[in-house]
Design an enzyme around this catalytic site. Structure first.
Site, PDB file in Angstrom:
ATOM      1  N   TYR A  95      89.647  52.374-128.426  1.00 45.24           N
ATOM      2  CA  TYR A  95      90.474  53.833-128.615  1.00 45.24           C
ATOM      3  C   TYR A  95      89.957  54.610-129.849  1.00 45.24           C
ATOM      4  CZ  TYR A  95      93.046  53.432-124.438  1.00 45.24           C
ATOM      5  OH  TYR A  95      93.429  53.377-123.056  1.00 45.24           O
ATOM      6  N   GLU A 181     100.019  28.866-113.352  1.00 46.94           N
ATOM      7  CA  GLU A 181      99.057  30.024-112.977  1.00 46.94           C
ATOM      8  C   GLU A 181      99.844  31.533-113.029  1.00 46.94           C
ATOM      9  OE1 GLU A 181      96.356  32.214-109.449  1.00 46.94           O
ATOM     10  OE2 GLU A 181      97.252  30.082-109.042  1.00 46.94           O
ATOM     11  N   ASP A 234      98.061  28.100-107.372  1.00 44.49           N
ATOM     12  CA  ASP A 234      98.140  28.260-105.987  1.00 44.49           C
ATOM     13  C   ASP A 234      97.168  27.465-105.532  1.00 44.49           C
ATOM     14  OD1 ASP A 234     100.049  30.199-106.132  1.00 44.49           O
ATOM     15  OD2 ASP A 234      98.600  31.594-106.175  1.00 44.49           O
TER      16      ASP A 234
END
Length: 353
Positions: A95, A181, A234
């Site tokens: 930025y 996760e 997962d």
């Protein structure tokens, strides 16, 4: 800091010498993303070989001239920050001149290239990552500015510190660390007061693919406490990939493997074999996409899978079924099955790989 300043001065001196000899200056960086430059070592994970291939960023070539200029620009910013003992995030750097840099990812890549070129860890360059990870559980520490953080006395989530290197006075009575996760599962375990019920533990989530600070914190906790670290992911290729990043590292950051990887991490769940063992209804599972198939095939070819026969077996189960499952699938058995039954049983009876 004098080491960083000297390393940058050497690079600039090389540029000036080229100009004095009327040659186009060149910066030489390692090919960080080339698997041929990566070696797998059981005790470290994926790390860069010493004599790796390099690429030249030339100032006289239209394809690389802008990249050359941006590297010098960021080197000058780093030099000033190290001199004045100030810090900036990668976001701050982007930025400071968005038109010049073009994108955040361009800045991220250049900073990693600089870190690799100078052989200096990124945090020593005074460039901080914006943290997205959370930590909770039986842990207290003091941040670099003296702020005391106590995760133990409440179910409050704390953001992973942006300067992990600077934290000190780490204390914990945790018996293990659980890397989760996803944020949603992390919050659910927090609501169920999981880290107090079973035995004291520390919970961490990188909320998907972990950022550098989350990985640094996992490594620091391992160095400090030497307690077991388990992952809860997962049962899909993406979850396995994330677990591998914590355990063995990533190709693009292999030059920093010694500070980032924890090869002793264990896979607690959700295992593909658990789905059959727990009689999870097929309707609750999700069919593979082509992308899933490709990702799984690429993981199966990686050097570290060969030395993990039990992992290999689980990946073969996943490949054969072409089905994946999120941790939330356990709610089909009961709303608190994860924290009341699944995790306590796994931890008690050794159901990890």
């Amino acid at each position: 800091s004098s080491e960083v300043l000297e390393a940058i001065e050497n690079v600039i001196q090389g540029v000036l010498q080229s100009l004095a000899q009327k040659k186009a200056p060149v910066l030489t960086v390692a090919n960080r993303t080339d698997w041929r430059n990566i070696e797998f070592k059981d005790s470290v994970g994926l790390h860069m070989i010493p004599g790796c291939t390099t690429k030249q960023i030339r100032s006289d070539c239209p394809q690389s001239a802008k990249r050359f200029a941006l590297m010098l620009k960021i080197l000058s910013m780093i030099y000033k920050m190290v001199q004045s003992n100030t810090y900036a995030t990668k976001r701050d750097i982007y930025y400071s001149d968005t038109l010049l840099f073009g994108s955040q990812s361009a800045v991220d890549r250049i900073i990693n290239d600089i870190s690799c070129m100078l052989k200096i860890p990124r945090r020593s360059l005074h460039v901080l990552s914006t943290t997205k990870g959370f930590v909770a559980g039986n842990l207290s520490y003091t941040e670099e500015d003296g702020t005391k953080v106590n995760c133990t006395c409440s179910a409050t989530v704390f953001t992973v510190p942006s300067n992990v290197q600077g934290i000190k006075n780490l204390t914990s009575h945790a018996k293990f660390i659980l890397i989760v996760e996803k944020d949603a599962t992390f919050q659910r375990l927090l609501d169920d007061d999981f880290f107090n019920k079973v035995s004291p533990c520390i919970m961490i989530t990188g909320r998907g693919i972990p950022d550098l600070n989350t990985r640094l914190l996992v490594r620091k906790l391992w160095d400090s406490f030497q307690i077991p670290i388990f992952t809860l992911m997962d049962a899909d290729p993406h979850g396995v990939e994330i677990m591998c990043v914590y355990k063995y590292g990533s190709v693009s950051m292999s030059f920093e493997a010694h500070h980032l990887t924890v090869p002793s991490i264990k896979w607690l769940g959700l295992l593909p074999s658990d789905l059959k063992r727990l009689n999870i209804c097929k309707d609750a599972l999700i069919p593979f996409t082509k992308q899933d198939e490709n990702k799984l095939a690429s993981i199966q070819r990686r050097p570290y899978i060969a030395c993990q026969p039990l992992w290999k077996k689980e990946l073969e189960i996943m490949a054969a079924s072409k089905l994946k499952a999120e941790i939330q699938v356990l709610t089909s058995l009961s709303s608190d099955y994860l924290s009341r039954v699944y995790l306590p049983n796994k931890l008690q009876f050794g159901g990890w790989l």
